[in-house]
Every structure is written in structure tokens, then in C-alpha cells.
Scaffold this active site. Structure first.
Site: not given
Ligand code: 13P
Length: 259
Positions: A9-11, A95, A97, A170, A176, A216, A237-238
Site C-alpha cells: 500500500n503505497w498510500k 483503510h 486512514e 490492521e 506507521g 509496521s 505500507g512504509g
Molecule cells: P505501515 O506498514 O507503514 O505501518 O502501514 C501499514 C498500512 O497502513 C498498510 O495499509
């Protein structure tokens, strides 16, 4: 056996140029792996180009959101038909977010899940408790409720359709933060999610639905989750933003599954 899904997930990261450069370098970084679904959920403006770049590779394209209508006067929105046409197969829905910053509630998530199925997209439904809910001991109830509401009104008619659903656990506090859930806690949450799916869909269908973990995840900890029978992969994500680390995580799961 459910095929593991490793999902990036590149956000709101990577311009089109950066996304294209990732895709150019990634296959070499990855080398040979099989038996894992590798999905990249990129920003909207990169989708059409990445779709062309992914031709002939085993990568699968995903989006991070969509509107539930196929078209209409919804300025700034993207429809499921538009995603389908550019080659998107998966779409992240619900999600945390989006729930947090864009006021998406369970009702909206429900509409989007139904729409994704209708238009032939595979939903990646995200659920997870906040820190406050966890501290109050409400985790299981929150997860069960999010699953129930997201799938409300959907019926276990088409087996093929349910096999396309992915549910990502999640926990909001793990996203994050560099503080992932413990493997045992994540596995327990995955079991709670599967039970909630069974309440809605009966015993059999949920055995085909993949439940994955996100929050994470990195090269050092991914197999702590993917090695557990109740967890069928990861939403990342990251650590998915660098081709080397995304490749290493996929390789780790590949080697772990091969024994
Ligand atoms: P991180 O891997 O950066 O914690 O993000 C997780 C996420 O929200 C994937 O959708």
C-alpha cells in the site's frame, strides 16, 4: 491451501516517475518466486502506466480507494469502472486512514464492498481497533462489528466472489508506528475475523477468504506473521516503498512457505 497475498500500500507516496522507476527495478530485485500473490496498490495517477509495465510479470495491480457508483456527478472521485478499465484487480477499502481523515464509516465501506464485487474488483477490506479500544478490551467486538457491517446484505451465493475477498487486520496503533502487533495477538485477531465471517457466511466459504496482517511489517518481522496458519499474508505500507525491502519480504515468505 490459501495462497498468501503480499500487498504493498503505497498510500500518498511516489510520483508517476518514481512509481515507474520502482517497477523497472523490481523484477530483478525479486528474482524467482512463485505461489504468492504480489499486489501493488498505487496512487490513481500511476495506475494506467503501471498496468502496462506489469504486463508479462506476475505482479497484480491494486488501487487504494474508489467511489461506489459507476459514474455520476461526484467531483474528484474515481469509479470502479475506471479502475477496471486500466487493469486494476484489487482495491483497498475501509483503510483506517480513510475512516479517520475522510470520515468513511461502516456504511460507506459496505457500499464500496458491494460495488467492488459488482464490478469484478477484489476488495481488500481493512479492519482494526484503535489503541483506546484495545485498552478497553474491545478489540474482538470491534473487529466482529466492522466485518459484519462491511459485509451486511451480501449473501454467500457465489463462491468465486468470496474467494476474491481479502480481509486485512490492521490495528490502528500499529500503522506507521514501528510497533507491530505481536504475532500471537495478530493470529488471535485473524481467528476472530474468520469467526465473524463464518457467522455471516456459514462454515465453508470463509475457509477460502484470506485474512492478512498489516501494521509496521518489515523484513525482520514478516515471517512472524506469515508463518501462522491463520494469517495468509501481509499489507505493507512504509516498507513496501523501496524495491529491495519489498522484494526481500516476498522472498522471506516464499522461503518460509517452501520450508
Ligand atoms: P505501515 O506498514 O507503514 O505501518 O502501514 C501499514 C498500512 O497502513 C498498510 O495499509
Amino acid at each position: 491451501m490459501r495462497q498468501p497475498a503480499i500487498i504493498a500500500n503505497w498510500k500518498m507516496y511516489k510520483t508517476l516517475t518514481e512509481a515507474e522507476e520502482f517497477l523497472q527495478r523490481f523484477p530483478e530485485e525479486l528474482g524467482h518466486v512463485s505461489g504468492i500473490e504480489m499486489i501493488i496498490c498505487a496512487p490513481f495517477v500511476a495506475l494506467a502506466s503501471l498496468s502496462r509495465q506489469m504486463e508479462g510479470t506476475s505482479l497484480i495491480l491494486g488501487a487504494q480507494n474508489m467511489h461506489w457508483e459507476k459514474d455520476g456527478p461526484f467531483t474528484g472521485e474515481i469509479s470502479p469502472l475506471m479502475l477496471r478499465e486500466v487493469g486494476v484487480r484489487y482495491v483497498i477499502l475501509g483503510h483506517s486512514e480513510r475512516r479517520m481523515h475522510f470520515s468513511e464509516d461502516d456504511e460507506i465501506v459496505n457500499k464500496k464492498i458491494k460495488s467492488a464485487f459488482t464490478f469484478g474488483l477484489s476488495p481488500i477490506l481493512c479492519v482494526g481497533e484503535s489503541l483506546e479500544q484495545r485498552e478497553r478490551g474491545q478489540t474482538d467486538a470491534v473487529l466482529a462489528q466492522q466485518v459484519r457491517k462491511a459485509l451486511d446484505g451480501l449473501h454467500p451465493r457465489e463462491e468465486e466472489m468470496w474467494g476474491r475477498l481479502v480481509v486485512a487486520y490492521e490495528p490502528v496503533w500499529a500503522i506507521g508506528t514501528g510497533k507491530p502487533a505481536g504475532g500471537a495477538d495478530a493470529e488471535q485477531a485473524a481467528e476472530v475475523i474468520r469467526l465473524a465471517l463464518q457467522e455471516q457466511l456459514g462454515q465453508e466459504l470463509p475457509t477460502k477468504i484470506r485474512v492478512i496482517y498489516g501494521g509496521s511489517v518489515n523484513e525482520a518481522n514478516i515471517t512472524e506473521f506469515s508463518s501462522r496458519p491463520a494469517i495468509d499474508g501481509a499489507l505493507i505500507g512504509g516498507s513496501s516503498l523501496k524495491e529491495q525491502s519489498f522484494a526481500r519480504m516476498i522472498q522471506a515468505v516464499y522461503h518460509e512457505r517452501r520450508g
